[in-house]
Design a protein around this motif. Sequence first.
Motif, mmCIF file in Angstrom:
data_model
loop_
_atom_site.group_PDB
_atom_site.id
_atom_site.type_symbol
_atom_site.label_atom_id
_atom_site.label_comp_id
_atom_site.label_asym_id
_atom_site.label_seq_id
_atom_site.Cartn_x
_atom_site.Cartn_y
_atom_site.Cartn_z
ATOM 1 N N ALA A 1 3.027 -4.826 -42.125
ATOM 2 C CA ALA A 1 2.164 -5.683 -42.939
ATOM 3 C C ALA A 1 0.733 -5.668 -42.431
ATOM 4 O O ALA A 1 -0.228 -5.584 -43.221
ATOM 5 C CB ALA A 1 2.710 -7.104 -42.950
ATOM 6 N N LEU A 2 0.551 -5.735 -41.110
ATOM 7 C CA LEU A 2 -0.804 -5.734 -40.551
ATOM 8 C C LEU A 2 -1.512 -4.406 -40.790
ATOM 9 O O LEU A 2 -2.662 -4.363 -41.237
ATOM 10 C CB LEU A 2 -0.736 -6.039 -39.052
ATOM 11 C CG LEU A 2 -0.300 -7.461 -38.665
ATOM 12 C CD1 LEU A 2 -0.168 -7.572 -37.147
ATOM 13 C CD2 LEU A 2 -1.289 -8.491 -39.178
ATOM 14 N N VAL A 3 -0.809 -3.315 -40.487
ATOM 15 C CA VAL A 3 -1.432 -1.997 -40.599
ATOM 16 C C VAL A 3 -1.734 -1.652 -42.047
ATOM 17 O O VAL A 3 -2.850 -1.217 -42.390
ATOM 18 C CB VAL A 3 -0.517 -0.933 -39.949
ATOM 19 C CG1 VAL A 3 -1.058 0.472 -40.222
ATOM 20 C CG2 VAL A 3 -0.398 -1.172 -38.458
ATOM 21 N N ILE A 4 -0.769 -1.849 -42.918
ATOM 22 C CA ILE A 4 -0.975 -1.498 -44.324
ATOM 23 C C ILE A 4 -2.037 -2.390 -44.953
ATOM 24 O O ILE A 4 -2.889 -1.937 -45.725
ATOM 25 C CB ILE A 4 0.356 -1.576 -45.085
ATOM 26 C CG1 ILE A 4 1.301 -0.467 -44.599
ATOM 27 C CG2 ILE A 4 0.139 -1.446 -46.589
ATOM 28 C CD1 ILE A 4 2.663 -0.500 -45.240
ATOM 29 N N GLY A 5 -2.012 -3.682 -44.641
ATOM 30 C CA GLY A 5 -3.016 -4.582 -45.197
ATOM 31 C C GLY A 5 -4.425 -4.220 -44.763
ATOM 32 O O GLY A 5 -5.358 -4.148 -45.578
ATOM 33 N N GLN A 6 -4.579 -3.974 -43.461
ATOM 34 C CA GLN A 6 -5.894 -3.604 -42.953
ATOM 35 C C GLN A 6 -6.354 -2.262 -43.513
ATOM 36 O O GLN A 6 -7.526 -2.094 -43.884
ATOM 37 C CB GLN A 6 -5.844 -3.558 -41.426
ATOM 38 C CG GLN A 6 -7.189 -3.270 -40.761
ATOM 39 C CD GLN A 6 -8.185 -4.390 -40.976
ATOM 40 O OE1 GLN A 6 -7.781 -5.537 -41.176
ATOM 41 N NE2 GLN A 6 -9.476 -4.049 -40.924
ATOM 42 N N ALA A 7 -5.437 -1.301 -43.582
ATOM 43 C CA ALA A 7 -5.795 0.013 -44.110
ATOM 44 C C ALA A 7 -6.142 -0.051 -45.580
ATOM 45 O O ALA A 7 -7.065 0.628 -46.052
ATOM 46 C CB ALA A 7 -4.646 0.993 -43.880
ATOM 47 N N ALA A 8 -5.438 -0.873 -46.350
ATOM 48 C CA ALA A 8 -5.730 -0.993 -47.771
ATOM 49 C C ALA A 8 -7.094 -1.614 -48.008
ATOM 50 O O ALA A 8 -7.828 -1.213 -48.926
ATOM 51 C CB ALA A 8 -4.640 -1.820 -48.453
ATOM 52 N N VAL A 9 -7.471 -2.598 -47.194
ATOM 53 C CA VAL A 9 -8.797 -3.220 -47.333
ATOM 54 C C VAL A 9 -9.892 -2.231 -46.953
ATOM 55 O O VAL A 9 -10.913 -2.091 -47.647
ATOM 56 C CB VAL A 9 -8.877 -4.494 -46.465
ATOM 57 C CG1 VAL A 9 -10.293 -5.038 -46.455
ATOM 58 C CG2 VAL A 9 -7.913 -5.548 -46.991
ATOM 59 N N ARG B 1 17.904 -5.845 -36.113
ATOM 60 C CA ARG B 1 17.083 -7.049 -36.023
ATOM 61 C C ARG B 1 15.821 -6.831 -35.196
ATOM 62 O O ARG B 1 14.718 -7.183 -35.625
ATOM 63 C CB ARG B 1 17.915 -8.181 -35.430
ATOM 64 C CG ARG B 1 17.170 -9.494 -35.324
ATOM 65 C CD ARG B 1 18.113 -10.608 -34.976
ATOM 66 N NE ARG B 1 19.161 -10.740 -35.989
ATOM 67 C CZ ARG B 1 20.174 -11.611 -35.886
ATOM 68 N NH1 ARG B 1 20.257 -12.406 -34.841
ATOM 69 N NH2 ARG B 1 21.092 -11.678 -36.841
ATOM 70 N N ALA B 2 15.936 -6.233 -34.016
ATOM 71 C CA ALA B 2 14.751 -6.045 -33.172
ATOM 72 C C ALA B 2 13.754 -5.096 -33.825
ATOM 73 O O ALA B 2 12.543 -5.335 -33.830
ATOM 74 C CB ALA B 2 15.180 -5.517 -31.808
ATOM 75 N N VAL B 3 14.258 -4.005 -34.406
ATOM 76 C CA VAL B 3 13.377 -3.031 -35.045
ATOM 77 C C VAL B 3 12.822 -3.591 -36.347
ATOM 78 O O VAL B 3 11.656 -3.375 -36.689
ATOM 79 C CB VAL B 3 14.134 -1.707 -35.289
ATOM 80 C CG1 VAL B 3 13.232 -0.683 -35.961
ATOM 81 C CG2 VAL B 3 14.679 -1.168 -33.982
ATOM 82 N N GLY B 4 13.643 -4.318 -37.096
ATOM 83 C CA GLY B 4 13.212 -4.835 -38.397
ATOM 84 C C GLY B 4 12.049 -5.796 -38.290
ATOM 85 O O GLY B 4 11.107 -5.741 -39.094
ATOM 86 N N GLN B 5 12.082 -6.692 -37.307
ATOM 87 C CA GLN B 5 10.973 -7.625 -37.140
ATOM 88 C C GLN B 5 9.686 -6.891 -36.780
ATOM 89 O O GLN B 5 8.611 -7.205 -37.284
ATOM 90 C CB GLN B 5 11.326 -8.645 -36.065
ATOM 91 C CG GLN B 5 12.471 -9.574 -36.436
ATOM 92 C CD GLN B 5 12.832 -10.528 -35.324
ATOM 93 O OE1 GLN B 5 12.275 -10.454 -34.235
ATOM 94 N NE2 GLN B 5 13.775 -11.415 -35.592
ATOM 95 N N ALA B 6 9.798 -5.883 -35.912
ATOM 96 C CA ALA B 6 8.599 -5.126 -35.537
ATOM 97 C C ALA B 6 8.040 -4.361 -36.725
ATOM 98 O O ALA B 6 6.817 -4.329 -36.942
ATOM 99 C CB ALA B 6 8.934 -4.167 -34.396
ATOM 100 N N VAL B 7 8.915 -3.760 -37.526
ATOM 101 C CA VAL B 7 8.452 -3.012 -38.699
ATOM 102 C C VAL B 7 7.783 -3.943 -39.695
ATOM 103 O O VAL B 7 6.741 -3.618 -40.279
ATOM 104 C CB VAL B 7 9.630 -2.255 -39.337
ATOM 105 C CG1 VAL B 7 9.243 -1.695 -40.700
ATOM 106 C CG2 VAL B 7 10.094 -1.132 -38.431
ATOM 107 N N SER B 8 8.351 -5.116 -39.918
ATOM 108 C CA SER B 8 7.773 -6.050 -40.883
ATOM 109 C C SER B 8 6.383 -6.513 -40.463
ATOM 110 O O SER B 8 5.438 -6.506 -41.252
ATOM 111 C CB SER B 8 8.701 -7.258 -41.069
ATOM 112 O OG SER B 8 9.953 -6.844 -41.535
ATOM 113 N N ILE B 9 6.244 -6.901 -39.194
ATOM 114 C CA ILE B 9 4.956 -7.434 -38.714
ATOM 115 C C ILE B 9 3.902 -6.327 -38.632
ATOM 116 O O ILE B 9 2.803 -6.424 -39.188
ATOM 117 C CB ILE B 9 5.147 -8.119 -37.346
ATOM 118 C CG1 ILE B 9 6.094 -9.311 -37.488
ATOM 119 C CG2 ILE B 9 3.820 -8.561 -36.781
ATOM 120 C CD1 ILE B 9 6.479 -9.959 -36.176
ATOM 121 N N VAL B 10 4.245 -5.230 -37.934
ATOM 122 C CA VAL B 10 3.292 -4.139 -37.763
ATOM 123 C C VAL B 10 2.957 -3.487 -39.095
ATOM 124 O O VAL B 10 1.795 -3.177 -39.387
ATOM 125 C CB VAL B 10 3.846 -3.105 -36.758
ATOM 126 C CG1 VAL B 10 2.900 -1.915 -36.645
ATOM 127 C CG2 VAL B 10 4.065 -3.748 -35.411
#
Length: 541
Positions: A402-410, A391-400
């Motif tokens: 999404a932000l990193v991949i989204g920004q990098a893709a743009v 749970r603790a790792v999963g939330q961090a992976v989901s948030i980080v």
Amino acid sequence: MLFQWGMRRQKKQMNDGVQQEGDDHSGEVADVPQEPMSAELAVNIDIIRRATGESDDVVIRRFSLGQEKQMKAAVVFVDGLVDEKNVYEFLLTPLLTASFPLALEEKERLQWIEQKLAAVGGVKHVADWKLLFCELFSGATVMMIDGTSFAICASTKGGQYRSIEEPQTQIAVRGPREGFTESLRTNTAMIRRRIKNPNLWLETMQIGTVTQTDVAIMYVKGIANDEIIEEVKKRLRRIDIDGVLESGYIEQLIEDQTFTPFPTTYHTERPDIVAANLLEGRVAIFVEGTPFVLVAPALFIQFFQAVEDYYARFDIATALRFLRVLIFFISLVAPAAYIAGTMFHQEMIPTLLVIAIAAQREAVPFPAFVEALIMEVTFEILREAGVRLPRAVGQAVSIVGALVIGQAAVEAGLVSSAMVIVVSITAIASFATPSFAIAISARLIRFALMFLAAMFGFYGIMMGLLVMTIHLCSLRSFGVPYMSPLAPFMPSNMGDTLFRLPTWMFRERPRLISQKNIVRQSGDQKPQQPTPSRQGKGDES
């Protein structure tokens, strides 16, 4: 040569055993005899040991009865499934210290033990091996006496269970904080505490030829429709499977239609939701070993209702329900609408917005459909990874992630910023849907609407929504129309659909679910202010 002959014989026996096991679908243990129990204690104990493979957790305690300890006896129980304190204090201790009369007949011995020694509940006689093993592995303690072809099974269920905690999937701002557990009796007891009425009936059966899982149905007699009750029982009895490990097994085997993305059976882990549905005339299905309880029949509008709707004021609940329907619609068509607008219907978008989107998409090498597909699949991967990880790792992976991949893709020019915004809003909308079962249905249909939008634009979206609506109107849940009371339209039951009327106006139960005892409250429940005369009298007093 003798060693080779022995190996060949052992291999042939193993092959015969595998073939016989594949042909026999009864799920019964081959070493358990079909005839009644023997009168010899040693023979019965040997059968139990062979049938259980001399398992270490099957405890067999031998002792002697009678004034001179001349009669042999034994108790058998499974360690971890019984309450050992009850076994030793209320069964073994009275048996070891009592003066047992030897002159009693066979049946009189069992009656004497049952009436004077067994200080626990659920005591019954067993003479069939299949029933004995079913009771043994359900947490009962079996008592056998030499010279008696019967056994006594006493209910000593116990062991470790998860304590009652707050539900993890249906969190309420206002309402009870307790949720179902994996214990069947704990779950049914929580419903009994809420509905203290003898008309709350419970029927238990075993499903699974190997697992013998306890499955119970609960309903309020006099409110629930008898035809629905019989249909539920019929579908449960029709199940022929080797094992049931979760209520999802039952749900998939009793649903009206398999090939549909929409759930036709409601599942919940909140006792207050189950109690409310029972009062409306529905049937609850409990399964041992899972905290999720099935409720049937289920309606489409039921998946947009949250438990807080009935604990808050009607105007607030109505506004939230409209918001949930809007959220579901956004999660369903938002990416498809973006694809249709940018590829086919630019004239329907304001000029300034078209110019902004065109400027963002100038460096994107993919069409809008491929762009949306990449982002949606990427986000589904992140969401699934977030669920499976701790749970603790999963939330961090989901948030980080999404932000990193989204920004990098743009920044890489693979997708536009507008597409990231659309996908993000869609994902948040899918999380805001009250029921996970209907949210995942929207996730599947979303891809089909995206494909239709890429082929035909808004015409494809409207065609897909029309087909979905026709499909919804054709569904049934245990014979009840899935879209009721919207289709068929029933004005008397519209007070608890897209909007919620005040509680004092809920005078009738849903007519298609409960055919009798329709009236649930009197018609004079409307709150009223005190009259001036009464107020003056109160001041004088």
